[in-house]
Design an enzyme around this catalytic site. Structure first.
Site, PDB file in Angstrom:
ATOM      1  N   ASP A   1    -120.103 -58.441  39.812  1.00 35.84           N
ATOM      2  CA  ASP A   1    -119.746 -56.765  39.204  1.00 35.84           C
ATOM      3  C   ASP A   1    -120.784 -56.081  39.932  1.00 35.84           C
ATOM      4  OD1 ASP A   1    -118.813 -54.824  37.745  1.00 35.84           O
ATOM      5  OD2 ASP A   1    -120.620 -55.076  36.311  1.00 35.84           O
TER       6      ASP A   1
ATOM      7  N   GLU B   1    -115.310 -57.520  41.775  1.00 34.44           N
ATOM      8  CA  GLU B   1    -114.631 -56.573  41.541  1.00 34.44           C
ATOM      9  C   GLU B   1    -114.088 -55.646  42.466  1.00 34.44           C
ATOM     10  OE1 GLU B   1    -115.322 -54.892  37.356  1.00 34.44           O
ATOM     11  OE2 GLU B   1    -115.278 -52.913  38.146  1.00 34.44           O
TER      12      GLU B   1
ATOM     13  N   ASP C   1    -123.141 -55.635  32.366  1.00 29.88           N
ATOM     14  CA  ASP C   1    -122.878 -56.145  34.005  1.00 29.88           C
ATOM     15  C   ASP C   1    -122.978 -57.764  34.064  1.00 29.88           C
ATOM     16  OD1 ASP C   1    -123.555 -53.381  35.365  1.00 29.88           O
ATOM     17  OD2 ASP C   1    -124.909 -53.757  33.849  1.00 29.88           O
TER      18      ASP C   1
END
Lengths: 224, 224
Positions: free
Chosen positions: A7, A68, A141
């Site tokens: 992330d 991501e 996160d």
């Protein structure tokens, strides 16, 4: 298969490693959050993120890195830094010849909760259940990095099957078109031979040959 | 001073090296454009840009790396890739402890042509003149990288002077405030001593002390 989920971010960058087994079984092996201070210059922050991500790849040897996908539209103020953090992690994987996959936030949400619009709470709840964790991963996160890895391990086989089917269809199509081309050439040769054998005047044979050529042209026009 | 200028990009990334002398004298030492194919995966393209930029830093040993600042608003479709290319170059500099500076496109245009809205043609013309080149640098990315380096070498001394002035002002202000605090403490002590000496009832002395305190408070309130 070992999947590393990322992330990306400069203030907090979530890193996760999961092990996948046949079916949908997934096990969390490690999770961490790299933090860098906004007081540091950008290049130092990127270096810090790169150092930790690269160290993870060296130690955990993932088979794939799932990151991501960042869009410019979302949170313009931080989007560039987030994209740059994603970039240095992806680059670290390229230096180690580890394939990289990008997944959008809604793909991740859909894979983990069944809905592309799930909120953070639902995501954390589901990822805690899926991985059988004793407590919800924190900060968000860390949960997101785990979700990225889970998303990839569930989507990748499906994407692989779709790619295999695509390839099969392409092969069939190429084979069919080759047959059509061959058939048309044979019909044209046959027609020419028939024409020559009759001294170029056999109108019935010429008509047959033209009909065969037209039929092949129709066949060639078929698309599926 | 050796300044490396970088016009970041994935399809084309311009790299330039100039040498600066006292005054505004600048000499172009090297210029190159890294190209990567859009058919390659993102992480491979970033690796390619990083490899060449890092090699440049190893060979040319610049004192500073000046990179164009990328905004999310500009050309959304390519902004993320451009920002990521800028990110891996900045990170390469951080690993080599070379300071990095970012300049906006309008800062570069203003420094080189005198106008923040100059077009590509004007920019190329001016950079060719400034560096005394025999022909205009091509493609535009090469010219832009040279312009970045020139912009930095002309802006940096000015920025340095501004920073030095800022520091001087801060020191003066800190010194003044220290004096104010000291003065106020002295006035308060004096007033208290005067009050005690008169048995706590000398109203004329108390009034004087209060006036002194008020005066100090006014002085303390001064901002410049």
């Amino acid at each position: 298969m070992r999947v590393m989920g990322v992330d990306p971010g400069l203030t907090r960058c979530g890193l996760a490693l999961i092990e996948t087994a046949p079916g949908r079984a997934v096990t969390a092996l490690d999770v961490d959050v790299v933090r860098t201070s906004a007081d540091e210059p950008l290049e130092r922050r990127l270096r810090a993120v790169h150092e930790v991500a690269d160290e993870w790849m060296a130690v955990h040897r993932p088979d794939v890195v799932a990151i991501e996908r960042v869009f410019a539209q979302n949170q313009v103020s931080t989007a560039m830094g987030t994209a740059q953090a994603a970039g240095v992690v992806a680059m670290a994987a390229a230096y180690r010849d580890i394939p990289v996959a990008f997944h959008t936030p809604s793909e991740v949400k859909a894979a983990v909760t069944g809905s592309g619009r799930a909120d953070k709470k639902q995501m954390t709840l589901m990822i805690t259940r899926i991985l059988g964790l004793q407590k919800p991963p924190s900060p968000a996160d860390a949960a997101d990095a785990l979700a990225l890895a889970v998303c990839h391990s569930w989507r990748a086989p499906m994407q692989g099957r779709v790619a295999a089917l695509d390839a099969q269809v392409s092969r069939s199509r190429a084979g069919f078109q080759a047959k059509v081309v061959k058939g048309r050439a044979a019909a044209a040769t046959e027609a020419a031979d028939a024409g020559r054998a009759r001294g170029g005047t056999g109108s019935a044979d010429q008509e047959r040959a033209r009909a065969a050529a037209r039929a092949m042209a129709r066949t060639k026009g078929v698309r599926w």
